[in-house]
Design an enzyme around this catalytic site. Sequence first.
Site, PDB file in Angstrom:
ATOM      1  N   SER A   1       0.823  -1.216   0.000  1.00 31.08           N
ATOM      2  CA  SER A   1       0.000   0.000   0.000  1.00 31.08           C
ATOM      3  C   SER A   1       0.853   1.261   0.000  1.00 31.08           C
ATOM      4  CB  SER A   1      -0.918   0.024   1.227  1.00 31.08           C
ATOM      5  OG  SER A   1      -1.619  -1.183   1.343  1.00 31.08           O
TER       6      SER A   1
HETATM    7  N1  SAH Z   1      -0.609  -5.383   4.052  1.00 30.47           N
HETATM    8  C1  SAH Z   1       0.037  -5.676   2.792  1.00 30.47           C
HETATM    9  C2  SAH Z   1      -0.865  -5.303   1.625  1.00 30.47           C
HETATM   10  C3  SAH Z   1      -0.909  -6.411   0.636  1.00 30.47           C
HETATM   11  S1  SAH Z   1      -2.132  -6.320  -0.631  1.00 30.47           S
HETATM   12  C4  SAH Z   1       1.403  -5.029   2.695  1.00 30.47           C
HETATM   13  O1  SAH Z   1       1.748  -4.209   3.557  1.00 30.47           O
HETATM   14  O2  SAH Z   1       2.158  -5.346   1.761  1.00 30.47           O
HETATM   15  C5  SAH Z   1      -3.421  -7.322   0.024  1.00 30.47           C
HETATM   16  C6  SAH Z   1      -3.086  -8.722   0.440  1.00 30.47           C
HETATM   17  O3  SAH Z   1      -4.293  -9.357   0.832  1.00 30.47           O
HETATM   18  C7  SAH Z   1      -2.490  -9.605  -0.685  1.00 30.47           C
HETATM   19  O4  SAH Z   1      -1.290 -10.161  -0.258  1.00 30.47           O
HETATM   20  C8  SAH Z   1      -3.561 -10.672  -0.894  1.00 30.47           C
HETATM   21  O5  SAH Z   1      -3.044 -11.942  -1.248  1.00 30.47           O
HETATM   22  C9  SAH Z   1      -4.246 -10.709   0.462  1.00 30.47           C
HETATM   23  N2  SAH Z   1      -5.600 -11.260   0.416  1.00 30.47           N
HETATM   24  C10 SAH Z   1      -6.571 -11.050  -0.503  1.00 30.47           C
HETATM   25  N3  SAH Z   1      -7.677 -11.746  -0.206  1.00 30.47           N
HETATM   26  C11 SAH Z   1      -7.393 -12.424   0.948  1.00 30.47           C
HETATM   27  C12 SAH Z   1      -8.145 -13.325   1.756  1.00 30.47           C
HETATM   28  N4  SAH Z   1      -9.388 -13.673   1.473  1.00 30.47           N
HETATM   29  N5  SAH Z   1      -7.548 -13.829   2.857  1.00 30.47           N
HETATM   30  C13 SAH Z   1      -6.273 -13.490   3.191  1.00 30.47           C
HETATM   31  N6  SAH Z   1      -5.511 -12.638   2.462  1.00 30.47           N
HETATM   32  C14 SAH Z   1      -6.076 -12.109   1.355  1.00 30.47           C
END
Ligand code: SAH
EC number: 2.1.1.77
Length: 211
Positions: A62
């Site tokens: 993000s």
């Molecule tokens: N907090 C992260 C943001 C990653 S983007 C950072 O600081 O880098 C969002 C993340 O949510 C992705 O890695 C994606 O795989 C995960 N995600 C999406 N749907 C999900 C679900 N149902 N359960 C767990 N993780 C999920």
Amino acid sequence: MNGVATKSALNLARSLYDAGIKNEDVLKALADTPREMFLDAALGHKAYENTALPIGQGQTISQPYIVARMTELLLENAPKRVLEIGTGSGYQAAILAKLVPELCTVERIKSLQIQARLRLKRLDLHNISFKYGDGWKGWANKGPFDSIMVTAAASSVPEALLTQLADKGVLVIPVGDESQQLLKVVRHGDTFSSEVVEMVRFVPLVNGELA
Ligand code: SAH
């Protein structure tokens, strides 16, 4: 490396202050966290720009402003045990782990989880529990949580997360598809109040098999 603010990280923290982030603990955590560690070497030169960046598997780290804003909201009730949904690169988890006693984080893509775990260990952050699983279900065994942060956009607020939120607990979550609202939900006994913080853009909280 951990705890040493570089010039670029300090400049980023200053620009976040100018953008309205006033919580000093949050700004310090961002200034002290080497964001390039959470990116591919080829993107390292962009690490301190205030933008979202790709982390592989179609996912993104993000924008620092959003990380800071969501963290600030989540800390409002001085949480002890926090749940993050969407570990991704582990960057948001690093920031949270520096600010709360205990962090639990759930990710559905195994390769991202493995990498994130290594990075967080390298930063000497040991107050984090990792779960490979579906964030729609939260992490029932570890709950209730004083605060919950979802870092992917849900089509609606997952019921399980409301159940796992402690009384007076804060849930910060982007909701929507094309147009997404960042919501701050607070639990008051059996009822919940909800407030729109701002418009945001996140990858979707996937509803389906684990990847
Ligand atoms: N907090 C992260 C943001 C990653 S983007 C950072 O600081 O880098 C969002 C993340 O949510 C992705 O890695 C994606 O795989 C995960 N995600 C999406 N749907 C999900 C679900 N149902 N359960 C767990 N993780 C999920």
